[in-house]
Design a protein around this motif. Structure first.
Motif, PDB file in Angstrom:
ATOM      1  N   ARG A   3       0.804  -1.226   0.000  1.00 54.31           N
ATOM      2  CA  ARG A   3       0.000   0.000   0.000  1.00 54.31           C
ATOM      3  C   ARG A   3       0.837   1.277   0.000  1.00 54.31           C
ATOM      4  N   GLY A   4       2.133   1.148  -0.171  1.00 57.54           N
ATOM      5  CA  GLY A   4       2.974   2.329  -0.238  1.00 57.54           C
ATOM      6  C   GLY A   4       4.380   1.943  -0.650  1.00 57.54           C
ATOM      7  N   THR A   5       5.173   2.945  -0.995  1.00 58.76           N
ATOM      8  CA  THR A   5       6.548   2.677  -1.404  1.00 58.76           C
ATOM      9  C   THR A   5       7.407   3.918  -1.183  1.00 58.76           C
ATOM     10  N   CYS A   6       8.702   3.714  -1.088  1.00 60.42           N
ATOM     11  CA  CYS A   6       9.662   4.815  -1.018  1.00 60.42           C
ATOM     12  C   CYS A   6      11.010   4.298  -1.514  1.00 60.42           C
ATOM     13  N   GLN A   7      11.912   5.231  -1.813  1.00 58.80           N
ATOM     14  CA  GLN A   7      13.202   4.861  -2.385  1.00 58.80           C
ATOM     15  C   GLN A   7      14.329   5.653  -1.736  1.00 58.80           C
ATOM     16  N   LEU A   8      15.519   5.079  -1.809  1.00 56.22           N
ATOM     17  CA  LEU A   8      16.728   5.769  -1.384  1.00 56.22           C
ATOM     18  C   LEU A   8      17.777   5.604  -2.464  1.00 56.22           C
ATOM     19  N   PHE A   9      18.522   6.674  -2.718  1.00 53.57           N
ATOM     20  CA  PHE A   9      19.604   6.642  -3.693  1.00 53.57           C
ATOM     21  C   PHE A   9      20.890   6.987  -2.953  1.00 53.57           C
ATOM     22  N   SER A  10      21.882   6.123  -3.059  1.00 49.85           N
ATOM     23  CA  SER A  10      23.102   6.328  -2.285  1.00 49.85           C
ATOM     24  C   SER A  10      23.899   7.530  -2.770  1.00 49.85           C
ATOM     25  N   GLN A  11      23.842   7.831  -4.080  1.00 48.96           N
ATOM     26  CA  GLN A  11      24.652   8.900  -4.638  1.00 48.96           C
ATOM     27  C   GLN A  11      24.073   9.313  -5.997  1.00 48.96           C
ATOM     28  N   VAL A  12      23.484  10.490  -6.073  1.00 48.85           N
ATOM     29  CA  VAL A  12      22.852  10.911  -7.322  1.00 48.85           C
ATOM     30  C   VAL A  12      23.895  11.476  -8.282  1.00 48.85           C
ATOM     31  N   ASP A  37      25.193  21.270  -8.626  1.00 47.95           N
ATOM     32  CA  ASP A  37      25.751  21.380  -7.272  1.00 47.95           C
ATOM     33  C   ASP A  37      25.494  20.149  -6.415  1.00 47.95           C
ATOM     34  N   LEU A  38      24.356  19.486  -6.608  1.00 48.89           N
ATOM     35  CA  LEU A  38      23.934  18.436  -5.694  1.00 48.89           C
ATOM     36  C   LEU A  38      24.407  17.042  -6.113  1.00 48.89           C
ATOM     37  N   GLU A  39      25.207  16.973  -7.177  1.00 50.52           N
ATOM     38  CA  GLU A  39      25.752  15.673  -7.565  1.00 50.52           C
ATOM     39  C   GLU A  39      26.562  15.082  -6.416  1.00 50.52           C
ATOM     40  N   GLY A  40      26.415  13.784  -6.212  1.00 50.36           N
ATOM     41  CA  GLY A  40      27.145  13.107  -5.153  1.00 50.36           C
ATOM     42  C   GLY A  40      26.387  13.005  -3.845  1.00 50.36           C
ATOM     43  N   CYS A  41      25.279  13.740  -3.713  1.00 52.75           N
ATOM     44  CA  CYS A  41      24.454  13.627  -2.510  1.00 52.75           C
ATOM     45  C   CYS A  41      23.678  12.314  -2.518  1.00 52.75           C
ATOM     46  N   SER A  42      23.304  11.858  -1.346  1.00 56.77           N
ATOM     47  CA  SER A  42      22.299  10.803  -1.264  1.00 56.77           C
ATOM     48  C   SER A  42      20.921  11.442  -1.413  1.00 56.77           C
ATOM     49  N   GLU A  43      19.921  10.617  -1.716  1.00 57.05           N
ATOM     50  CA  GLU A  43      18.571  11.146  -1.885  1.00 57.05           C
ATOM     51  C   GLU A  43      17.548  10.197  -1.286  1.00 57.05           C
ATOM     52  N   ILE A  73      22.442  14.895   2.105  1.00 54.92           N
ATOM     53  CA  ILE A  73      21.269  14.172   1.627  1.00 54.92           C
ATOM     54  C   ILE A  73      20.210  15.167   1.161  1.00 54.92           C
ATOM     55  N   LEU A  74      19.449  14.797   0.142  1.00 55.09           N
ATOM     56  CA  LEU A  74      18.428  15.692  -0.407  1.00 55.09           C
ATOM     57  C   LEU A  74      17.104  14.970  -0.561  1.00 55.09           C
ATOM     58  N   ALA A  75      16.066  15.764  -0.678  1.00 54.51           N
ATOM     59  CA  ALA A  75      14.723  15.254  -0.957  1.00 54.51           C
ATOM     60  C   ALA A  75      14.030  16.235  -1.897  1.00 54.51           C
ATOM     61  N   GLU A  76      13.564  15.742  -3.037  1.00 54.44           N
ATOM     62  CA  GLU A  76      12.844  16.588  -3.988  1.00 54.44           C
ATOM     63  C   GLU A  76      11.344  16.470  -3.730  1.00 54.44           C
ATOM     64  N   LEU A  77      10.674  17.597  -3.676  1.00 53.86           N
ATOM     65  CA  LEU A  77       9.225  17.602  -3.519  1.00 53.86           C
ATOM     66  C   LEU A  77       8.572  17.960  -4.852  1.00 53.86           C
ATOM     67  N   ARG A  78       7.519  17.250  -5.182  1.00 57.01           N
ATOM     68  CA  ARG A  78       6.808  17.530  -6.425  1.00 57.01           C
ATOM     69  C   ARG A  78       6.272  18.949  -6.426  1.00 57.01           C
ATOM     70  N   PRO A  99      10.408  22.442  -4.688  1.00 61.17           N
ATOM     71  CA  PRO A  99      11.599  22.679  -3.869  1.00 61.17           C
ATOM     72  C   PRO A  99      12.418  21.403  -3.636  1.00 61.17           C
ATOM     73  N   THR A 100      13.734  21.554  -3.614  1.00 62.69           N
ATOM     74  CA  THR A 100      14.630  20.479  -3.220  1.00 62.69           C
ATOM     75  C   THR A 100      15.163  20.825  -1.835  1.00 62.69           C
ATOM     76  N   MET A 101      14.920  19.943  -0.865  1.00 65.32           N
ATOM     77  CA  MET A 101      15.337  20.156   0.521  1.00 65.32           C
ATOM     78  C   MET A 101      16.650  19.412   0.750  1.00 65.32           C
ATOM     79  N   THR A 102      17.548  20.008   1.530  1.00 69.60           N
ATOM     80  CA  THR A 102      18.845  19.395   1.767  1.00 69.60           C
ATOM     81  C   THR A 102      19.186  19.405   3.256  1.00 69.60           C
ATOM     82  N   ALA A 103      20.097  18.493   3.633  1.00 67.75           N
ATOM     83  CA  ALA A 103      20.557  18.413   5.024  1.00 67.75           C
ATOM     84  C   ALA A 103      21.885  17.683   5.063  1.00 67.75           C
ATOM     85  N   ARG A 104      22.642  17.870   6.153  1.00 69.19           N
ATOM     86  CA  ARG A 104      23.792  17.032   6.425  1.00 69.19           C
ATOM     87  C   ARG A 104      23.257  15.700   6.946  1.00 69.19           C
TER      88      ARG A 104
END
Length: 338
Positions: free
Chosen positions: A73-82, A117-123, A161-166, A259-264
């Protein structure tokens, strides 16, 4: 009903495809295309099977399963390095200040600059919850379990690490941002570009997009209004990200302006506060509400439960949580307060 998050495998294809048809577009990480979803699941299986613990180019897919019915009933993903297979493009919103002595006037112009700029971040991304299950904190379980996964496999993820919001999508399924910016150069509708990106990647942006900054003042009002604004259904997700320590630093999606949100990575709350411990008991009656996870890579699973941490670091959890996760005394679990 009891739910747990677990690693996705190839036999989850039809479940994911049915959910993908419900997204309404603009959801690049969950395209309604069986071939593309199959590639994602195959890539996830490969990532889950790796034995070395180091930063690579991996994509992990997790699914939310009803343990009583077996339904996903749901899903999510993680990317180690974009940005490893193809460039990871964003627009960066910044300001250019210019001054004229003769006019005694200072002008500040906002610019959108194409950047990697955000290449190499996790997502963390690809989060989707079935419309029929958007209650009871399941969205929070999906979102925060990703951070437990990162904490449990920390060497496999980057330091940022980053998170893109639609972004905002109109009633026609189009994007005011795309129509006002990139759509002028590509001769493609937003739906066409979004689908092509989901299946083939965004190298076509690098090939065809002008490299010069875009002056925001030259855009139409509809495009201006949605820069850095999440889709209405994503506002709660943005608040959750802010609560975890993510912030908006001016990066926006090149397709819909979201918006793309970022954090350490180590400063994300659910990562920094996650703790491991051996199970001392599985019959706790009263305790602190928590997210509890166990397993490694392909055997990862998480669920809500109650916990009590002893002075020696051992952990007691309730019987339902133990049953949902399939753990017993002596097993290691990770947990974070709910």
């Amino acid at each position: 009903m009891t739910f747990r998050l677990r690693a996705a495998h190839i036999d989850d294809l039809e479940h994911l495809y049915e959910m993908a048809k419900l997204t309404g577009g603009g959801f690049t990480n969950l395209p309604a295309d069986r071939a593309a979803l199959t590639k994602k699941l195959e890539r996830a299986d490969e990532a889950f099977s790796k034995t070395y613990e180091e930063l690579g180019d991996d994509q992990f897919t997790l699914v939310l399963e009803n343990t009583e019915t077996g339904q996903v009933r749901g899903t999510c993903q993680l990317f180690s390095q974009v940005g490893q297979q193809w460039p990871f493009y964003s627009y960066r919103l910044n300001t250019l200040t210019q001054h004229s002595r003769e006019l005694d006037r200072t002008v500040r112009a906002e610019l959108l600059s194409l950047t990697t700029d955000l290449e190499g971040c996790s997502e963390v991304g690809g989060l989707f919850l079935h419309p029929g299950e958007r209650a009871g904190g399941l969205g929070l379980l999906l979102a925060r379990s990703r951070y437990l996964f990162v904490a449990m496999h920390r060497p496999r993820f980057a330091d940022r690490i980053l998170a893109e919001l639609r972004g905002v999508i109109d009633d026609r399924g189009g994007s005011p941002f795309w129509d006002g910016v990139a759509g002028r150069f590509f001769g493609m509708t937003f739906q066409e570009a979004d689908y092509f990106n989901a299946i083939n990647g965004n190298q076509f942006i690098a090939d065809l997009m002008p490299k010069h900054p875009v002056y925001v003042a030259m855009l139409g009002d509809e495009a201006k209004k949605v820069i850095g604004v999440p889709h209405p259904t994503g506002r709660a997700a943005m608040r959750m990200l802010e609560n975890e320590g993510f912030s908006f630093e001016g990066y926006v999606d090149i397709f819909d302006g979201g918006p793309t949100m970022t954090a350490r990575t180590d400063q994300v709350r659910s990562i920094s506060q996650a703790v491991p411990g051996k199970l001392s008991a599985t019959d706790l009656d009263i305790g602190e509400r928590a997210l509890v996870a166990t397993g490694t890579l392909g055997t990862f699973r998480s669920a809500y439960g109650m916990r009590e941490i002893a002075d020696d670091g051992s952990v007691a959890i309730d019987a339902l949580c133990a049953e949902t996760l399939g753990v017993g005394e002596g097993d290691e679990v990770w947990s974070v307060a709910r």
